[in-house]
Motif scaffolding. Structure first.
Motif, PDB file in Angstrom:
ATOM      1  N   GLN A 112       0.923  -0.999  -0.099  1.00 52.32           N
ATOM      2  CA  GLN A 112       0.129  -0.069   0.042  1.00 52.32           C
ATOM      3  C   GLN A 112       0.798   1.268  -0.004  1.00 52.32           C
ATOM      4  OE1 GLN A 112      -3.197  -0.267  -0.549  1.00 52.32           O
ATOM      5  NE2 GLN A 112      -2.602  -2.547  -0.521  1.00 52.32           N
ATOM      6  N   ALA A 113       2.091   1.089   0.829  1.00 49.39           N
ATOM      7  CA  ALA A 113       2.829   2.241   0.999  1.00 49.39           C
ATOM      8  C   ALA A 113       3.529   2.560  -0.611  1.00 49.39           C
ATOM      9  CB  ALA A 113       3.878   2.239   1.908  1.00 49.39           C
ATOM     10  N   ALA A 114       4.037   1.458  -1.008  1.00 48.32           N
ATOM     11  CA  ALA A 114       4.652   1.453  -2.547  1.00 48.32           C
ATOM     12  C   ALA A 114       3.753   2.044  -3.467  1.00 48.32           C
ATOM     13  CB  ALA A 114       5.313   0.072  -2.859  1.00 48.32           C
ATOM     14  N   LYS A 115       2.450   1.520  -3.586  1.00 44.24           N
ATOM     15  CA  LYS A 115       1.537   2.125  -4.397  1.00 44.24           C
ATOM     16  C   LYS A 115       1.263   3.532  -4.263  1.00 44.24           C
ATOM     17  CE  LYS A 115      -1.125  -2.293  -5.275  1.00 44.24           C
ATOM     18  NZ  LYS A 115      -2.559  -2.872  -5.047  1.00 44.24           N
ATOM     19  N   GLU A 116       0.943   3.925  -2.949  1.00 47.55           N
ATOM     20  CA  GLU A 116       1.024   5.540  -2.769  1.00 47.55           C
ATOM     21  C   GLU A 116       2.299   6.274  -3.273  1.00 47.55           C
ATOM     22  OE1 GLU A 116      -0.432   8.122   1.197  1.00 47.55           O
ATOM     23  OE2 GLU A 116       1.527   7.059   1.242  1.00 47.55           O
ATOM     24  N   ALA A 117       3.535   5.682  -3.031  1.00 50.31           N
ATOM     25  CA  ALA A 117       4.784   6.223  -3.632  1.00 50.31           C
ATOM     26  C   ALA A 117       4.856   6.394  -5.113  1.00 50.31           C
ATOM     27  CB  ALA A 117       5.811   5.931  -2.835  1.00 50.31           C
ATOM     28  N   GLY A 118       4.150   5.378  -5.615  1.00 48.88           N
ATOM     29  CA  GLY A 118       4.131   5.392  -7.240  1.00 48.88           C
ATOM     30  C   GLY A 118       5.300   4.515  -7.462  1.00 48.88           C
ATOM     31  N   ASN A 119       5.883   3.484  -6.726  1.00 47.55           N
ATOM     32  CA  ASN A 119       7.004   2.562  -7.023  1.00 47.55           C
ATOM     33  C   ASN A 119       6.673   1.155  -7.169  1.00 47.55           C
ATOM     34  OD1 ASN A 119       7.138   2.701  -4.331  1.00 47.55           O
ATOM     35  ND2 ASN A 119       9.235   3.167  -4.226  1.00 47.55           N
TER      36      ASN A 119
END
Length: 103
Positions: free
Chosen positions: A70-77
């Protein structure tokens, strides 16, 4: 402290065209602390807490993996996992098998 192994997650790094494969809560925490593009947010803060709880043995690695994604999706990576085709079994034989004799 446990490493918290989980199914691999592919993440784009700060270097264009380079990916990193993360396979544990420890690796995820290291990546967030050293090479994370986004500023602090509620999702990233919750992910940090989830990874720490996993490393302390209070949360399952699967839940920590979900929070990290979820954090990676939010950061776009975050890199989506490839689609898998149908399972391939033994090839089907179109010709008749030899008949048994004498049984």
């Amino acid at each position: 402290m446990e490493e918290g192994p989980f199914k691999e997650v592919r993440i784009m790094t700060g270097q264009p065209g380079r990916m990193r494969v993360v396979t544990s809560a420890l690796q995820a925490a290291e990546m967030i602390l050293t090479d994370w593009p986004a500023d602090d947010s509620e999702v990233l803060s919750a992910t940090k807490h989830a990874l720490l709880a996993c490393l302390e043995g209070d949360l399952s690695p699967g839940a920590a993996r979900f929070a990290f994604i979820q954090a990676a999706k939010e950061a776009g990576n975050y890199v989506d996992e490839p689609e898998r085709g149908p399972p391939i079994g033994k090839p089907f034989r179109w010709h008749r098998s030899k008949s048994r004799r004498g049984a």
